[in-house]
Scaffold this motif. Structure first.
Motif, PDB file in Angstrom:
ATOM      1  N   LYS A 211       0.829  -1.203   0.000  1.00  0.00           N
ATOM      2  CA  LYS A 211       0.000   0.000   0.000  1.00  0.00           C
ATOM      3  C   LYS A 211       0.867   1.259   0.000  1.00  0.00           C
ATOM      4  CE  LYS A 211      -4.296  -1.676   2.085  1.00  0.00           C
ATOM      5  NZ  LYS A 211      -5.249  -1.507   3.206  1.00  0.00           N
ATOM      6  N   GLU A 212       1.950   1.225   0.755  1.00  0.00           N
ATOM      7  CA  GLU A 212       2.824   2.390   0.843  1.00  0.00           C
ATOM      8  C   GLU A 212       3.423   2.730  -0.518  1.00  0.00           C
ATOM      9  OE1 GLU A 212       7.203   3.417   2.720  1.00  0.00           O
ATOM     10  OE2 GLU A 212       5.906   2.008   3.789  1.00  0.00           O
ATOM     11  N   VAL A 213       3.940   1.714  -1.219  1.00  0.00           N
ATOM     12  CA  VAL A 213       4.590   2.010  -2.500  1.00  0.00           C
ATOM     13  C   VAL A 213       3.556   2.388  -3.563  1.00  0.00           C
ATOM     14  CG1 VAL A 213       6.559   0.531  -1.970  1.00  0.00           C
ATOM     15  CG2 VAL A 213       4.632  -0.419  -3.250  1.00  0.00           C
ATOM     16  N   THR A 214       2.376   1.797  -3.482  1.00  0.00           N
ATOM     17  CA  THR A 214       1.323   2.171  -4.430  1.00  0.00           C
ATOM     18  C   THR A 214       0.884   3.613  -4.208  1.00  0.00           C
ATOM     19  OG1 THR A 214       0.550  -0.126  -4.495  1.00  0.00           O
ATOM     20  CG2 THR A 214      -0.951   1.554  -5.313  1.00  0.00           C
ATOM     21  N   ASN A 215       0.684   3.967  -2.958  1.00  0.00           N
ATOM     22  CA  ASN A 215       0.279   5.347  -2.640  1.00  0.00           C
ATOM     23  C   ASN A 215       1.361   6.352  -3.027  1.00  0.00           C
ATOM     24  OD1 ASN A 215      -2.264   4.701  -1.660  1.00  0.00           O
ATOM     25  ND2 ASN A 215      -1.523   4.388   0.431  1.00  0.00           N
ATOM     26  N   LEU A 216       2.617   5.935  -2.896  1.00  0.00           N
ATOM     27  CA  LEU A 216       3.710   6.821  -3.287  1.00  0.00           C
ATOM     28  C   LEU A 216       3.637   7.147  -4.777  1.00  0.00           C
ATOM     29  CD1 LEU A 216       6.369   8.291  -2.665  1.00  0.00           C
ATOM     30  CD2 LEU A 216       7.561   6.120  -3.073  1.00  0.00           C
ATOM     31  N   GLN A 217       3.367   6.142  -5.590  1.00  0.00           N
ATOM     32  CA  GLN A 217       3.256   6.393  -7.027  1.00  0.00           C
ATOM     33  C   GLN A 217       2.001   7.201  -7.358  1.00  0.00           C
ATOM     34  OE1 GLN A 217       5.646   5.991  -9.008  1.00  0.00           O
ATOM     35  NE2 GLN A 217       6.948   4.705  -7.721  1.00  0.00           N
ATOM     36  N   LEU A 218       0.930   6.971  -6.621  1.00  0.00           N
ATOM     37  CA  LEU A 218      -0.269   7.787  -6.819  1.00  0.00           C
ATOM     38  C   LEU A 218       0.000   9.248  -6.463  1.00  0.00           C
ATOM     39  CD1 LEU A 218      -3.017   5.396  -5.400  1.00  0.00           C
ATOM     40  CD2 LEU A 218      -2.595   5.958  -7.808  1.00  0.00           C
ATOM     41  N   ASP A 219       0.775   9.467  -5.419  1.00  0.00           N
ATOM     42  CA  ASP A 219       1.144  10.833  -5.054  1.00  0.00           C
ATOM     43  C   ASP A 219       2.004  11.487  -6.137  1.00  0.00           C
ATOM     44  OD1 ASP A 219      -0.235  10.652  -2.672  1.00  0.00           O
ATOM     45  OD2 ASP A 219       1.531  10.181  -1.460  1.00  0.00           O
ATOM     46  N   ARG A 220       2.907  10.705  -6.701  1.00  0.00           N
ATOM     47  CA  ARG A 220       3.752  11.252  -7.770  1.00  0.00           C
ATOM     48  C   ARG A 220       2.913  11.615  -8.987  1.00  0.00           C
ATOM     49  NH1 ARG A 220       8.714   6.973  -6.781  1.00  0.00           N
ATOM     50  NH2 ARG A 220       9.775   8.228  -5.191  1.00  0.00           N
ATOM     51  N   TRP A 221       1.957  10.768  -9.281  1.00  0.00           N
ATOM     52  CA  TRP A 221       1.034  11.063 -10.390  1.00  0.00           C
ATOM     53  C   TRP A 221       0.266  12.358 -10.096  1.00  0.00           C
ATOM     54  CZ3 TRP A 221      -3.869   7.624 -11.423  1.00  0.00           C
ATOM     55  CH2 TRP A 221      -4.527   8.088 -12.567  1.00  0.00           C
ATOM     56  N   ALA A 222      -0.214  12.464  -8.836  1.00  0.00           N
ATOM     57  CA  ALA A 222      -0.993  13.650  -8.463  1.00  0.00           C
ATOM     58  C   ALA A 222      -0.152  14.918  -8.525  1.00  0.00           C
ATOM     59  CB  ALA A 222      -1.564  13.459  -7.052  1.00  0.00           C
ATOM     60  N   ASN A 223       1.101  14.831  -8.057  1.00  0.00           N
ATOM     61  CA  ASN A 223       1.933  16.022  -7.916  1.00  0.00           C
ATOM     62  C   ASN A 223       2.743  16.370  -9.161  1.00  0.00           C
ATOM     63  OD1 ASN A 223       1.137  16.459  -5.206  1.00  0.00           O
ATOM     64  ND2 ASN A 223       2.601  14.912  -4.515  1.00  0.00           N
ATOM     65  N   LEU A 224       3.094  15.349  -9.939  1.00  0.00           N
ATOM     66  CA  LEU A 224       3.958  15.575 -11.097  1.00  0.00           C
ATOM     67  C   LEU A 224       3.229  15.418 -12.425  1.00  0.00           C
ATOM     68  CD1 LEU A 224       7.150  13.645  -9.903  1.00  0.00           C
ATOM     69  CD2 LEU A 224       6.830  16.122  -9.975  1.00  0.00           C
ATOM     70  N   ALA A 225       2.157  14.626 -12.415  1.00  0.00           N
ATOM     71  CA  ALA A 225       1.434  14.310 -13.656  1.00  0.00           C
ATOM     72  C   ALA A 225       2.419  13.815 -14.708  1.00  0.00           C
ATOM     73  CB  ALA A 225       0.625  15.516 -14.118  1.00  0.00           C
ATOM     74  N   VAL A 226       2.361  14.363 -15.921  1.00  0.00           N
ATOM     75  CA  VAL A 226       3.185  13.837 -17.003  1.00  0.00           C
ATOM     76  C   VAL A 226       4.678  13.997 -16.732  1.00  0.00           C
ATOM     77  CG1 VAL A 226       3.257  15.962 -18.372  1.00  0.00           C
ATOM     78  CG2 VAL A 226       3.359  13.721 -19.516  1.00  0.00           C
ATOM     79  N   GLU A 227       5.039  14.958 -15.888  1.00  0.00           N
ATOM     80  CA  GLU A 227       6.444  15.169 -15.560  1.00  0.00           C
ATOM     81  C   GLU A 227       7.043  13.990 -14.784  1.00  0.00           C
ATOM     82  OE1 GLU A 227       8.483  18.408 -16.229  1.00  0.00           O
ATOM     83  OE2 GLU A 227       7.083  17.717 -17.767  1.00  0.00           O
ATOM     84  N   GLY A 228       6.165  13.132 -14.253  1.00  0.00           N
ATOM     85  CA  GLY A 228       6.650  11.960 -13.535  1.00  0.00           C
ATOM     86  C   GLY A 228       7.464  11.011 -14.392  1.00  0.00           C
TER      87      GLY A 228
ATOM     88  N   VAL B 188       3.315   1.475 -14.427  1.00  0.00           N
ATOM     89  CA  VAL B 188       3.977   1.985 -13.229  1.00  0.00           C
ATOM     90  C   VAL B 188       3.449   1.340 -11.940  1.00  0.00           C
ATOM     91  CG1 VAL B 188       4.423   4.036 -11.834  1.00  0.00           C
ATOM     92  CG2 VAL B 188       4.572   4.148 -14.336  1.00  0.00           C
ATOM     93  N   LEU B 189       2.132   1.285 -11.774  1.00  0.00           N
ATOM     94  CA  LEU B 189       1.603   0.759 -10.509  1.00  0.00           C
ATOM     95  C   LEU B 189       1.921  -0.724 -10.322  1.00  0.00           C
ATOM     96  CD1 LEU B 189      -1.792   2.670 -10.269  1.00  0.00           C
ATOM     97  CD2 LEU B 189       0.365   3.191  -9.128  1.00  0.00           C
TER      98      LEU B 189
ATOM     99  N   ALA C 108       8.697  -3.582  -4.960  1.00  0.00           N
ATOM    100  CA  ALA C 108       8.697  -3.741  -3.503  1.00  0.00           C
ATOM    101  C   ALA C 108       8.867  -5.201  -3.099  1.00  0.00           C
ATOM    102  CB  ALA C 108       7.400  -3.176  -2.926  1.00  0.00           C
ATOM    103  N   ALA C 109       8.210  -6.104  -3.836  1.00  0.00           N
ATOM    104  CA  ALA C 109       8.307  -7.528  -3.519  1.00  0.00           C
ATOM    105  C   ALA C 109       9.712  -8.056  -3.782  1.00  0.00           C
ATOM    106  CB  ALA C 109       7.281  -8.314  -4.328  1.00  0.00           C
ATOM    107  N   LEU C 110      10.324  -7.617  -4.880  1.00  0.00           N
ATOM    108  CA  LEU C 110      11.675  -8.084  -5.201  1.00  0.00           C
ATOM    109  C   LEU C 110      12.703  -7.581  -4.192  1.00  0.00           C
ATOM    110  CD1 LEU C 110      11.698  -7.670  -9.092  1.00  0.00           C
ATOM    111  CD2 LEU C 110      11.616  -9.806  -7.788  1.00  0.00           C
TER     112      LEU C 110
END
Length: 432
Positions: free
Chosen positions: A52-69, A304-305, A312-314
């Motif tokens: 959940k933590e790593v998924t939320n991190l990528q969602l935050d990056r999408w929210a904050n950076l959008a295409v710049e991610g 990405v997700l 994270a699993a690896l």
């Protein structure tokens, strides 16, 4: 190791287990406030707590950076797969350039067969194990039809000998030699999903190459389960899913291996933008120029997700020092399960449960497939009701998979206790 059918013995092995703390990194299914004993990692691995933590991190990056991610931030998505390649390569015995996370398993199998199944009028046949997972069967059938051949003529299946459940390596090799000049491709599972047999991949690869065939493997049940040396064994190609032993999430991203010896060849492939040379990809030029290595088989951009979950699993595998210590525990866990099943049979007074997975640890991973002689589905359903979750395969097989990252010896002992008690009730003479 001399096993004992006692809780004290199981608890001692758990205390001495150098990997015991990894169990705490996973979430176990829970019903009515009680965790399941989970023995189904061969079908779907457990969720790491960090998911959940790593998924939320990528969602935050999408929210904050959008295409710049794609190009900015701590882990730009454009290059995200490269860190996964670094972690993945040691698990399958490959160089980083030979592996790539992408797509899903059957999609990758088709993409690889486009390159490596190139039938001619003389060499058109594919040799595979009988009873392969349906995805392999259907993919192979459709590829053969696509090339204008008949599946019942072009597919050669290797069956167990009469009265046996698994294949003998010498029979696989003999079948390859027998049909050698007609074989275009040898395509096996690394581990058969139904029996749990780990095939001698090195011997199969050598035999295939000796007759001039390409050799590939579907490693869905082998990746993250058993140690492999795909590069050293000279395997031509392989693919696998991430959601079983590697805990990459339901329907999670797949990955491929292509041996570096093929990189200089002009192989046919279904091209896509993301497989184009990375340095000039955004010039949008005509004419496909593949990226070096396995990355050149990519067709679609990074997922990405799913990749974040896989990443994270690896990292958990890397923390466990990859597969060598896990394999040691896996052999012990599966051996203890075998012992416990035999103890249950002794207590019942007859062989109600027959293990069809090879007894030799070198021919199996973290799975035992068990034929229930009588009332198997009733017994399986009662195990689930008592919070013990394996899986059922028609017509009479219960599969248990003790995974070294999160299963304990106590899990095995308690499964044996439950199986014995359930069997005594369901198999009682007046229960007919």
């Amino acid at each position: 190791m001399i096993f004992e059918n006692t809780l004290t013995f199981a608890n001692r092995l758990d205390r001495e287990d150098p990997l015991k703390d990894f169990r705490k990194k996973f979430l176990f299914p829970n019903r009515m406030g009680k965790d399941y004993i989970y023995l189904c990692g061969n079908s779907l691995g457990l969720q790491p707590k960090v998911t959940k933590e790593v998924t939320n991190l990528q969602l935050d990056r999408w929210a904050n950076l959008a295409v710049e991610g794609w190009f900015h931030g701590d882990e730009p998505w454009m290059f995200y797969h490269k860190e996964i390649k670094r972690l993945l390569a040691p698990l399958v015995g490959a160089f980083e350039v030979e592996v790539c996370p992408m797509n899903t398993l059957t999609v990758n199998l088709h993409l690889l067969m486009v390159s490596f199944y190139r039938p001619t009028s003389k060499r058109s046949k594919i040799i595979m194990e009988a009873g392969a997972f349906p995805s392999d069967q259907y993919a192979i059938e459709s590829q053969i039809i696509h090339h204008g051949f008949e599946p019942n003529e072009a597919i050669i299946e290797v069956f167990p000998r009469e009265g046996e459940s698994t294949l003998r390596t010498e029979d696989i090799v003999a079948k390859i030699k027998e049909n050698g000049d007609e074989i275009a491709l040898v395509l096996f599972g690394g581990i058969n999903y139904f029996t749990g047999q780990w095939f001698d991949m090195e011997a199969i690869t050598k035999a295939g190459h000796e007759v001039g065939a390409i050799v590939g493997f579907d490693l869905a049940h082998a990746a993250g389960n058993v140690p492999m040396k795909l590069h050293d064994w000279n395997v031509d190609f392989a693919c696998w899913c991430s959601y079983k032993y590697q805990n990459g999430g339901p329907g999670g991203i797949s990955a491929i291996f292509v041996h570096e010896k093929h990189f200089a060849s002009k192989l046919n492939r279904f091209a896509g933008w993301w497989g184009y040379n990375e340095n000039s990809r955004f010039k949008m030029d005509k004419g496909f120029v593949p990226e070096a290595g396995a990355d050149g088989w990519q067709v679609s951009c990074t997922q990405v997700l799913p990749m974040a979950i896989y990443h994270a699993a690896l990292k958990i595998f890397a923390e466990a020092d990859n597969l060598e210590p896990l394999r040691i525990k896996s052999i012990a866990l599966t051996g203890y399960l075998e012992f416990i099943i035999n103890e249950v049979n002794k207590s019942i007074g007859f062989t109600q449960y027959r293990i069809i997975t090879p007894a030799n640890p070198a021919e199996r991973g973290a799975q035992l497939s068990i034929i229930a002689k009588e009332k198997g589905k009733e017994i399986f359903d009662e195990l689930v009701a008592k919070h013990i979750l394996g899986d059922w395969r028609e017509p009479d097989v219960i599969r248990f998979s003790p995974v070294p990252l999160y299963n304990s010896f106590e899990d095995i002992y308690l499964t044996g206790v439950a199986l014995l008690n359930i069997s005594k009730v369901i198999l009682a003479p007046n229960n007919d």
